[in-house]
Design a protein around this motif. Structure first.
Motif, PDB file in Angstrom:
ATOM      1  N   ALA A 201      23.756   8.963   5.924  1.00 57.58           N
ATOM      2  CA  ALA A 201      22.480  10.118   6.155  1.00 57.58           C
ATOM      3  C   ALA A 201      20.886   9.274   6.451  1.00 57.58           C
ATOM      4  CB  ALA A 201      22.231  10.328   4.123  1.00 57.58           C
ATOM      5  N   THR A 206      10.196   8.892   2.056  1.00 60.32           N
ATOM      6  CA  THR A 206      10.003   9.363   0.926  1.00 60.32           C
ATOM      7  C   THR A 206       9.289   8.931   0.227  1.00 60.32           C
ATOM      8  OG1 THR A 206      12.075   9.787   1.288  1.00 60.32           O
ATOM      9  CG2 THR A 206      11.818   9.510  -0.791  1.00 60.32           C
ATOM     10  N   GLN A 236      18.391  11.405   2.357  1.00 59.28           N
ATOM     11  CA  GLN A 236      16.666  11.644   1.962  1.00 59.28           C
ATOM     12  C   GLN A 236      16.830  12.196   0.524  1.00 59.28           C
ATOM     13  OE1 GLN A 236      18.952  14.806   5.145  1.00 59.28           O
ATOM     14  NE2 GLN A 236      17.262  14.175   6.072  1.00 59.28           N
ATOM     15  N   TRP A 237      18.201  12.097   0.009  1.00 55.62           N
ATOM     16  CA  TRP A 237      19.070  12.319  -1.552  1.00 55.62           C
ATOM     17  C   TRP A 237      17.554  11.361  -2.575  1.00 55.62           C
ATOM     18  CZ3 TRP A 237      20.704   8.239  -4.459  1.00 55.62           C
ATOM     19  CH2 TRP A 237      21.454   7.599  -3.531  1.00 55.62           C
ATOM     20  N   TYR A 240      14.776  13.672  -4.070  1.00 53.84           N
ATOM     21  CA  TYR A 240      15.456  14.673  -5.375  1.00 53.84           C
ATOM     22  C   TYR A 240      15.427  13.665  -6.714  1.00 53.84           C
ATOM     23  CZ  TYR A 240      18.621  17.685  -7.843  1.00 53.84           C
ATOM     24  OH  TYR A 240      19.452  18.768  -8.717  1.00 53.84           O
ATOM     25  N   ARG A 257      15.759  21.373  -6.065  1.00 51.69           N
ATOM     26  CA  ARG A 257      16.803  21.191  -5.437  1.00 51.69           C
ATOM     27  C   ARG A 257      16.166  21.895  -4.097  1.00 51.69           C
ATOM     28  NH1 ARG A 257      21.052  23.473  -9.774  1.00 51.69           N
ATOM     29  NH2 ARG A 257      21.346  22.021 -10.405  1.00 51.69           N
ATOM     30  N   ALA A 260      13.721  19.622  -2.235  1.00 54.39           N
ATOM     31  CA  ALA A 260      13.740  18.264  -1.877  1.00 54.39           C
ATOM     32  C   ALA A 260      15.359  18.380  -0.678  1.00 54.39           C
ATOM     33  CB  ALA A 260      14.582  17.194  -2.309  1.00 54.39           C
ATOM     34  N   TRP A 262      18.154  20.281  -1.688  1.00 51.92           N
ATOM     35  CA  TRP A 262      19.179  20.088  -1.804  1.00 51.92           C
ATOM     36  C   TRP A 262      20.787  20.585  -1.396  1.00 51.92           C
ATOM     37  CZ3 TRP A 262      22.953  22.921  -5.385  1.00 51.92           C
ATOM     38  CH2 TRP A 262      23.803  23.028  -5.974  1.00 51.92           C
ATOM     39  N   PHE A 265      21.225  19.158   2.218  1.00 55.79           N
ATOM     40  CA  PHE A 265      21.526  18.175   2.098  1.00 55.79           C
ATOM     41  C   PHE A 265      22.670  16.942   1.616  1.00 55.79           C
ATOM     42  CE2 PHE A 265      18.606  17.846   5.513  1.00 55.79           C
ATOM     43  CZ  PHE A 265      17.469  18.724   5.699  1.00 55.79           C
ATOM     44  N   VAL A 267      23.175  17.076  -1.531  1.00 50.67           N
ATOM     45  CA  VAL A 267      21.962  15.631  -2.354  1.00 50.67           C
ATOM     46  C   VAL A 267      23.419  15.772  -4.303  1.00 50.67           C
ATOM     47  CG1 VAL A 267      20.296  15.044  -3.628  1.00 50.67           C
ATOM     48  CG2 VAL A 267      20.495  15.565  -1.597  1.00 50.67           C
ATOM     49  N   SER A 270      25.327  12.373  -4.085  1.00 53.20           N
ATOM     50  CA  SER A 270      25.345  11.627  -4.245  1.00 53.20           C
ATOM     51  C   SER A 270      24.021  11.436  -4.971  1.00 53.20           C
ATOM     52  CB  SER A 270      23.830  11.135  -2.799  1.00 53.20           C
ATOM     53  OG  SER A 270      24.836  11.500  -1.134  1.00 53.20           O
ATOM     54  N   GLU A 271      23.477  12.133  -5.745  1.00 49.29           N
ATOM     55  CA  GLU A 271      22.443  12.075  -6.978  1.00 49.29           C
ATOM     56  C   GLU A 271      23.224  12.310  -7.922  1.00 49.29           C
ATOM     57  OE1 GLU A 271      20.513  13.898 -10.097  1.00 49.29           O
ATOM     58  OE2 GLU A 271      22.427  14.294  -9.469  1.00 49.29           O
TER      59      GLU A 271
END
Length: 280
Positions: A201, A206, A236-237, A240, A257, A260, A262, A265, A267, A270-271
Motif C-alpha cells: 500500500a 495521515t 492508508q489504513w 481508519y 469506514r 477512511a 474502508w 482500500f 482496510v 490490515s485493521e
C-alpha cells in the motif's frame, strides 16, 4: 491562581521566556491530561491564542511543520501555528484557539443529516491529505514529517498502541516490525490472529488520531482538525484505525469506514492485524 487572558498583540510580542512565565497561571482547557494528577497540557493565553505544553518526546517540532504543510497544501481548517520552542526539556507550541465543540461532546446530539455532513466533510479532508506529495513519500520512508531523509523519526500513535516505535528507514522495516509483533501475539494466544502487514500500500499523509476529541465543530460553522501529534506518512489504513474510540457508537463506526476508505482500500484485513498486534 489563574489570571485574565492577555491581548493577542501582547502574546505575539512576548519572548519565549516571557511566554513560559505566564503559562504557569494561564487558564487550562478542560481536556484530559495524559498524566494523572497533572494539569491539562493546553493553556489559553489570549482570546485567540492557546499553547500546547508537553515533554519534548511527546511534542516534537514536526507537529508544527505538519500543520504548516497541511494549511499550505489543502483547504482543511487547521489552527494556525505561530511558534514552537523548547525550554528546560519542555516543548511549547503556540497556535490559534478554535472556539467550538468537539465531536466527542456533541455527536450523540446530532441529527442524521448533521452526522452525514460531518462524515462527508471528513472524507473530503482525508482525500485532500492523501493528495499531498512529499519527497519522504517518494522515498517510502514511513513516520512523522522530516526534513532530513537520512534521519527518520520515531513513530507514535493509536496504531502503535501509544508507544514510540522505530524509527524506520523504509516501508519494509515497518512491515517487519508489525509482522514480528503479530507472530509474537500468535505464539502467546496459540492461534492465528489476523493477516500480515501489507507493505504494498502507498504511503500517504495521515492525521493518525482522527478521533472525535480531535474534531471541532467551530462556531464559524466549519469542521476543524486539531492535535497533529500522531501525524505522518503512513499506509492508508492507519487513518481508519486512528479514528477508533472506546465504546464507539455504531454511527461512528460507519463514519470511520466511509471517511477512511474502508471499502475502497481493503482496510478490513490490515485493521484486524493492527488490533491483534496491539493486544499482546
Amino acid at each position: 491562581m489563574q489570571h485574565a487572558l492577555h491581548d493577542d498583540a501582547d502574546i505575539d510580542r512576548m519572548t519565549n521566556e516571557e511566554i513560559v512565565a505566564i503559562c504557569d497561571y494561564a487558564p487550562r482547557l478542560s481536556i484530559p491530561s495524559p498524566l494523572e494528577g497533572m494539569p491539562a497540557p493546553v493553556a489559553q493565553l489570549s482570546p485567540t491564542r492557546l499553547i500546547k505544553i508537553q515533554l519534548y518526546t511527546y511534542l516534537p517540532e514536526w507537529e508544527f511543520r505538519t500543520m504548516e504543510l497541511v494549511r499550505s497544501q489543502t483547504r482543511i481548517p487547521v489552527p494556525k501555528p505561530h511558534r514552537y520552542f523548547i525550554e528546560d526539556s519542555r516543548a511549547y507550541l503556540l497556535m490559534d484557539f478554535i472556539e467550538g465543540r468537539t465531536l466527542e461532546t456533541c455527536w450523540s446530539q446530532m441529527w442524521f443529516w448533521q452526522k452525514a455532513w460531518v462524515t462527508w466533510t471528513l472524507r473530503g479532508y482525508v482525500q485532500q491529505l492523501r493528495r499531498i506529495r512529499t519527497e519522504q513519500q517518494s522515498s517510502e520512508i514511513p513516520g512523522p514529517l522530516i526534513d532530513d531523509l537520512a534521519s527518520p523519526e520515531l513513530c507514535y500513535g493509536p496504531v502503535m498502541g501509544e508507544y514510540h516505535i522505530g524509527p524506520f528507514s523504509s516501508k519494509g522495516e515497518m512491515a517487519d516490525w508489525f509482522n514480528g509483533r503479530l507472530r509474537t501475539s500468535e505464539d502467546f494466544y496459540h492461534f492465528k490472529l489476523g493477516y500480515g502487514f501489507d507493505d504494498k500500500a502507498p504511503l500517504v499523509m495521515t492525521h493518525g488520531d482522527l478521533a472525535m476529541r480531535n474534531v471541532i465543530v467551530g462556531t464559524d460553522g466549519r469542521l476543524w482538525l486539531i492535535d497533529w501529534g500522531c501525524s505522518g506518512v503512513y499506509p492508508q489504513w492507519f487513518e481508519y484505525v486512528g479514528m477508533q474510540v472506546d465504546n464507539e457508537p455504531r454511527s461512528w463506526t460507519w463514519t470511520r469506514r466511509l471517511v477512511a476508505g474502508w471499502s475502497l482500500f481493503g482496510v478490513a484485513s490490515s485493521e484486524e492485524s493492527a488490533v491483534c498486534v496491539l493486544t499482546f
